[in-house]
Design a protein around this motif. Structure first.
Motif, PDB file in Angstrom:
ATOM      1  N   VAL B  65      47.422  38.092 -35.792  1.00 46.18           N
ATOM      2  CA  VAL B  65      49.020  37.627 -36.044  1.00 46.18           C
ATOM      3  C   VAL B  65      49.129  37.298 -37.695  1.00 46.18           C
ATOM      4  CG1 VAL B  65      49.380  36.960 -33.702  1.00 46.18           C
ATOM      5  CG2 VAL B  65      48.581  35.162 -35.641  1.00 46.18           C
ATOM      6  N   CYS B  66      48.229  37.477 -38.650  1.00 44.10           N
ATOM      7  CA  CYS B  66      48.480  37.323 -39.846  1.00 44.10           C
ATOM      8  C   CYS B  66      48.968  38.523 -40.317  1.00 44.10           C
ATOM      9  CB  CYS B  66      47.002  36.947 -40.439  1.00 44.10           C
ATOM     10  SG  CYS B  66      47.180  36.775 -42.497  1.00 44.10           S
ATOM     11  N   PRO B  67      50.293  38.427 -41.035  1.00 46.76           N
ATOM     12  CA  PRO B  67      50.876  39.559 -41.793  1.00 46.76           C
ATOM     13  C   PRO B  67      50.250  39.840 -43.096  1.00 46.76           C
ATOM     14  CG  PRO B  67      52.029  37.563 -41.931  1.00 46.76           C
ATOM     15  CD  PRO B  67      50.977  37.036 -41.125  1.00 46.76           C
ATOM     16  N   ALA B  68      49.642  39.251 -43.528  1.00 45.46           N
ATOM     17  CA  ALA B  68      49.103  39.337 -45.088  1.00 45.46           C
ATOM     18  C   ALA B  68      47.908  39.788 -45.047  1.00 45.46           C
ATOM     19  CB  ALA B  68      49.150  38.136 -45.549  1.00 45.46           C
ATOM     20  N   GLY B  69      46.930  39.826 -43.870  1.00 41.28           N
ATOM     21  CA  GLY B  69      45.686  40.427 -44.164  1.00 41.28           C
ATOM     22  C   GLY B  69      44.979  39.286 -44.791  1.00 41.28           C
ATOM     23  N   ALA B  70      45.199  38.045 -44.622  1.00 41.88           N
ATOM     24  CA  ALA B  70      44.630  36.770 -45.299  1.00 41.88           C
ATOM     25  C   ALA B  70      43.426  36.228 -44.665  1.00 41.88           C
ATOM     26  CB  ALA B  70      45.617  35.879 -45.748  1.00 41.88           C
ATOM     27  N   LEU B  71      43.316  36.776 -43.388  1.00 40.55           N
ATOM     28  CA  LEU B  71      42.098  36.265 -42.448  1.00 40.55           C
ATOM     29  C   LEU B  71      41.371  37.492 -42.040  1.00 40.55           C
ATOM     30  CD1 LEU B  71      44.402  33.514 -40.373  1.00 40.55           C
ATOM     31  CD2 LEU B  71      42.319  33.174 -41.755  1.00 40.55           C
ATOM     32  N   GLY B  72      40.027  37.318 -41.902  1.00 43.41           N
ATOM     33  CA  GLY B  72      39.123  38.458 -41.147  1.00 43.41           C
ATOM     34  C   GLY B  72      37.831  37.707 -40.813  1.00 43.41           C
ATOM     35  N   LYS B  73      37.349  38.255 -40.078  1.00 41.55           N
ATOM     36  CA  LYS B  73      36.208  37.891 -39.561  1.00 41.55           C
ATOM     37  C   LYS B  73      34.871  38.650 -40.294  1.00 41.55           C
ATOM     38  CE  LYS B  73      33.102  36.864 -35.373  1.00 41.55           C
ATOM     39  NZ  LYS B  73      33.301  35.588 -35.317  1.00 41.55           N
ATOM     40  N   ASP B  74      34.032  37.836 -40.878  1.00 38.69           N
ATOM     41  CA  ASP B  74      32.801  38.428 -41.452  1.00 38.69           C
ATOM     42  C   ASP B  74      32.092  38.592 -40.602  1.00 38.69           C
ATOM     43  OD1 ASP B  74      30.484  38.605 -42.742  1.00 38.69           O
ATOM     44  OD2 ASP B  74      30.824  37.149 -44.423  1.00 38.69           O
ATOM     45  N   TYR B  75      31.568  39.956 -40.237  1.00 44.50           N
ATOM     46  CA  TYR B  75      30.537  40.144 -39.222  1.00 44.50           C
ATOM     47  C   TYR B  75      29.037  40.062 -39.701  1.00 44.50           C
ATOM     48  CZ  TYR B  75      34.187  41.635 -36.086  1.00 44.50           C
ATOM     49  OH  TYR B  75      35.362  41.419 -35.424  1.00 44.50           O
ATOM     50  N   ALA B  76      28.930  39.626 -40.912  1.00 40.63           N
ATOM     51  CA  ALA B  76      27.490  39.067 -41.161  1.00 40.63           C
ATOM     52  C   ALA B  76      27.315  37.749 -40.885  1.00 40.63           C
ATOM     53  CB  ALA B  76      27.117  39.208 -42.817  1.00 40.63           C
ATOM     54  N   SER B  77      28.283  36.982 -41.120  1.00 34.65           N
ATOM     55  CA  SER B  77      28.021  35.444 -41.070  1.00 34.65           C
ATOM     56  C   SER B  77      28.650  34.840 -39.742  1.00 34.65           C
ATOM     57  CB  SER B  77      28.666  34.456 -42.191  1.00 34.65           C
ATOM     58  OG  SER B  77      29.853  34.804 -42.286  1.00 34.65           O
TER      59      SER B  77
END
Ligand code: FAD
Ligand code: SF4
Lengths: 423, 446
Positions: B65-77
């Motif tokens: 739901v973040c419209p700004a692309g400010a959140l993302g899952k880091d698939y390494a950590s």
């Protein structure tokens, strides 16, 4: 003729969530995404920040080309859907070409609704829905000295704040008796109004624009705005933000078989009245959580949720659950303050409203209960977790045992219930 | 995508002291204002404490739901990262999250969420009561995923049995340079020795008699040693074979300190052949040879399950002063892996013995989705205890249970104890206490 298993029309929240849901279940079924926009996917919600200059236009994209390559999705930008031939499972594009699909999702969202005001076709005005709208408005704003914003919904208010901060004299004209009608109640609206007037904006609620005409008072093309009262306003920048209408004009001819009302009517799994055709997001009219009637709930979280359900239904994911019905949710930041609304503003029959307002701090809270259950909660400068509150409503959790605690500390109390109920 | 470490909260251990919140606020904001902590303890002493904290979801709604692309899952950590430069403070992420894992920090006017402190969370080390824990089981999952599965796909176990999990994990860990012995029992029954002339494993496997598993394996190991080839000699045997008819040869191999790893999968009976009792079957349990009914017991009295207590085979193995002896449970895989590593190392020096408790859906009569729950209850009630023994370190509990649940919580989880009388239950509870004290004394002496 080109064929694709899944055809997703639109490239915003509903469409993107559908892609994810489809790829979760079907990793290699052919998948095509069409969008009439020339850009990579972005959110309309971020646009006020592009207007203000806070977000650079090239940083707001939600996916890059690599994403589409990685998931074997063919993204076709600048390609609009023109007509639908559901009996033949075929979509006709603006360039006249056709694509045959097995399942199609209409996630075409909405566009600004332009009111039929005499003279509107002759004046130049701005709207805000696409990235190009935003960059244009951003450029125009820098030169603006006196601006008029028509419509005091959240889109208009955001833009008005940006214009105020950019140094323009801003007048907001709104037909309804209060600002942010439908989002926030009169008390909250008064707080919002005060923040705007304190910062120099003029607010004309209960005012209707009856005529527009080009104005030559400025170096740039301006507008003369005539109100119902007879008063006139001069603007070097006019923004029309009087609401939106769903994009569904491609449903003509054979496509008219898809039932519509205010939007495209969908069932619990986002299916339309026609086989293999699904719709989600701002263009869809789906069940309300509060009644069996179908409503337009044009907010981002709902678009994402509907898109996900549609994608699961299209891919035949057995994990799918019926759409529980939408509830309105809004978060709004204005001049360093925030307002949050979750749930229906309507007080149901036999319902109960509790309000708390602390004038000194400007903290305002309004809670609506029905039979011990939460149906709506509103706050200005009173933070609570909107996602947790939504769950309290959706799960119809009985709050009577913790009523006093809930009213005193809504955020804490809701978190406790969350931990105990759906950890 | 692999598995990730997570912060786990044990509400029973939390007393609401708030040290974790102070630590978080200090680490993240440089203040001690607990309202600014990214994990929030809610609740009260009377009803218990609860936790609001980002769960670093696999399918995170805040991101969608973040419209700004400010959140993302880091698939390494595994951490959901927040990018303050992109964030526009719209608060929509707080709408998406149903767990209050991302919330407004009013002092900064921005949202804030747990970032796991780059792998060593300040809150976890600050908790004085062990209520917060960094669960690192993901290491196992990620590593094991890269190792070769040395069993054939599709073993014919009963639905819900944990033995397949145990076999696959063990053999993956022990690796391809292994000779495997699987005497009659559930393990070959599930297909380790294969069908129609092909083995069920990708390592040499043989099917000794119940009576001679340990010496045959010892002989094989000695042979390889003589020709200069390093192999792990591994037995996966049932409790019947090990504790009853195979016991004298097992004891002999342990006494000679043969360099083998002997794993017993203890399902407390001869489950493969029709659920007969073994010397590891506990008191009171129904089996097909310790039935429940009228007039079948001695002297015409109704028989009510097994009338003797179980033999404690792992304790007997301790008395052989082996290189390594341990008990384990598939409900505690980290503990099991730790012991497996030690047992493999010990088997290069001498006799290593690993006793794994294995609830049997079919023979113990419980729903097939409850295996781990039953295994966990066994430990939580002290019905079985998890410990390890080395000559140097003596016996030590690896997962002490300070406040055990009543044994009835365990007994009620399955059908084989359904008939128990009050007297029988108090006998079993008495035995649990007696066994605990006995092992405690041995641990104390270490
Ligand atoms: C300025 C602004 C601020 C907002 N703020 C908030 C907020 O704070 N909170 C909130 O919840 N919501 C907010 N919204 C609303 C929110 O952005 C929408 O609810 C959400 O974007 C809906 O997503 P959607 O995918 O349904 O449609 P849209 O985002 O409208 O996307 C529609 C997509 O379809 C494409 N399309 C349209 N017609 C065609 C066609 N014929 N052929 C091919 N492609 C087509 C478009 O190019 C676009 O990619 C805001 C909206 C605006 C404009
Ligand atoms: S507050 Fe920031 S992180 Fe949260 S949804 Fe809005 S832009 Fe994204």
């Amino acid at each position: 003729m080109e064929t694709t298993k899944y055809l997703v029309v639109g490239s915003s929240h509903a469409a993107l969530e559908a892609l994810t849901a489809i790829r979760m279940h079907d990793t290699d079924g052919s998948l095509t995404m069409l969008t009439r926009d020339a850009h990579l996917p972005y959110s309309p919600t971020v646009l006020p920040y592009v207007v203000s200059g806070r977000s650079a236009p090239d940083t707001v994209f939600l996916r890059d080309e690599k994403f589409f390559a990685r998931h074997q999705i063919s993204l076709r930008r600048g390609t609009a859907l023109k007509a639908l031939h559901p009996a033949r499972n075929t979509a006709e594009l603006a360039d006249g070409s056709q694509i045959a699909y097995e399942k199609i999702l209409l996630a075409t969202g909405a566009s600004p609704a332009i009111p039929p005001i005499p003279g509107i076709a002759q004046v130049s005005y701005h709207v805000l829905r696409t990235l190009d709208d935003a960059t244009k408005l951003n450029a125009a704003m820098k030169a603006s000295k006196q601006a008029v914003v028509m419509g005091a919904g959240l889109v208009g208010m955001h833009a008005a704040e940006n214009l105020v901060k950019a140094g323009a004299k801003v007048t907001i004209v709104e037909m309804a008796k209060q600002l942010t009608d439908g989002y926030f109640d009169a008390t909250a609206a008064a707080l919002i109004e005060k923040a705007f007037t304190d910062n120099g904006a003029t607010i004309l609620t209960g005012s209707r624009v009856v005529k527009l005409a080009p104005s030559s008072a400025f170096a740039t093309p301006g507008a003369t705005i005539t109100l119902e009262s007879g008063a006139t306003l001069e603007a070097d920048l006019l923004l029309v933000a009087t609401g939106v209408r769903p994009n569904m004009d491609f449903l003509t001819g054979e496509g008219a078989a898809v039932e519509r009302d205010k939007g495209i009517l969908v069932g619990e799994r986002m299916q339309t009245s026609v086989p293999n055709v699904f719709a989600a997001g701002d263009c869809a009219q789906a069940k309300s959580f509060y009644s069996d009637t179908k409503v337009m709930n044009a907010i981002l979280p709902d678009a994402a949720e509907q898109g996900r359900i549609a994608g699961m239904a299209m891919a035949g994911d057995p994990g799918i659950k019926d759409y529980p019905g939408g509830i309105p949710v809004n978060t709004y930041h204005f001049f360093g303050r925030h307002a949050i609304s979750v749930g229906s503003s309507k007080v149901p029959e036999g319902g109960e409203v509790v309000t708390r307002f602390d004038e000194a701090s400007g903290r305002y809270l309004k809670v609506i209960f029905h039979e011990g259950r939460l149906t709506g909660i509103y706050g200005v400068n009173e933070f609570f977790d909107a996602g947790v509150m939504s769950q309290l409503i959706l799960r119809r959790i009985d709050l009577s045992p913790v009523r006093e605690h809930f009213l005193a500390e809504p955020m804490k109390s809701a978190r406790e219930i969350m931990s105990l109920t759906w950890r | 995508m692999g598995a990730f470490n997570t912060i786990a909260f044990d509400a029973n251990k939390c007393d609401g002291c708030g040290d974790c919140m102070t630590a978080c606020a200090t680490a993240k904001t440089g203040t001690t204002e607990i309202s600014r902590s990214r994990l929030q303890i809610a609740g009260n002493a009377a009803e218990g404490f609860e936790l609001a904290l980002c769960r670093q979801c696999g399918d995170p709604k805040c991101v969608t739901v973040c419209p700004a692309g400010a959140l993302g899952k880091d698939y390494a950590s595994g951490v959901i990262d927040w990018n303050g430069d992109k964030c526009v403070d719209c608060l929509l992420c707080t709408v998406g999250c149903a767990y209050a894992g991302i919330a407004l920090d009013e002092a900064s006017g921005r949202v804030a969420k747990c970032d796991m402190c780059d792998g060593s969370p300040a809150c976890v080390s600050a908790c004085p009561h062990d209520a917060l824990k960094l669960v690192t089981t993901s290491r196992i999952y990620n590593e094991v995923g890269d190792w070769e599965d040395l069993f054939a796909p599709g073993l014919a176990g009963c639905q819900g049995c944990n033995t397949e999990l145990l076999m696959r994990h063990t053999l993956r860990r022990v690796g391809p340079d292994t000779v495997l012995a699987t005497p009659p029992g559930c393990v070959p029954g599930m297909g380790s020795v294969g069908f129609n002339g092909t083995t069920g494993t990708k390592v040499p496997v043989f099917h000794p008699l119940l009576t001679n598993t340990a010496p045959m394996l010892a002989g094989v190991k000695r042979h390889y040693k003589r020709i200069g080839r390093e192999v792990t000699a591994l037995a996966i045997a049932g409790d019947g074979g090990a504790s009853d008819v195979g016991f004298q040869s097992l004891s002999g191999a342990a006494e000679r300190n043969e360099q083998i790893l002997f794993m017993v999968v203890d399902n407390e009976g001869y489950m493969n052949t029709g659920m007969q009792r073994s010397s590891c079957t506990p008191y009171g349990a129904w089996t097909s040879t310790t039935p429940v009914g009228q007039g079948t017991g001695s002297g015409g009295l109704p028989s009510q399950g097994k009338t003797q207590d179980a033999k404690n085979l792992p304790l007997i193995m301790v008395n052989h002063r082996c290189e390594y002896v341990a008990t384990a449970s598939t409900a505690y895989m980290e503990d099991l892996y730790d012991k497996l590593d030690k047992a493999i190392a010990a088997s290069k020096r001498g006799f290593a013995y690993l006793h794994v408790y294995s609830p049997c859906t079919t023979g113990w009569r419980f729903p097939t989705d409850q295996n781990m729950e039953v295994a966990r209850k066994a430990v939580e009630t002290n019905f079985v205890m998890l410990w390890e023994y080395t000559r140097a370190g003596g016996l030590r509990f690896t997962r002490p249970v300070d406040e055990p649940l009543p044994v009835t919580d365990y007994l009620k989880a399955m059908g084989r104890f359904r008939h128990l009388s009050e007297d029988q239950i108090s006998h079993i509870q008495g035995k649990v206490v007696e066994n605990l004290n006995f092992v405690k004394q041995m641990a104390h002496r270490a």
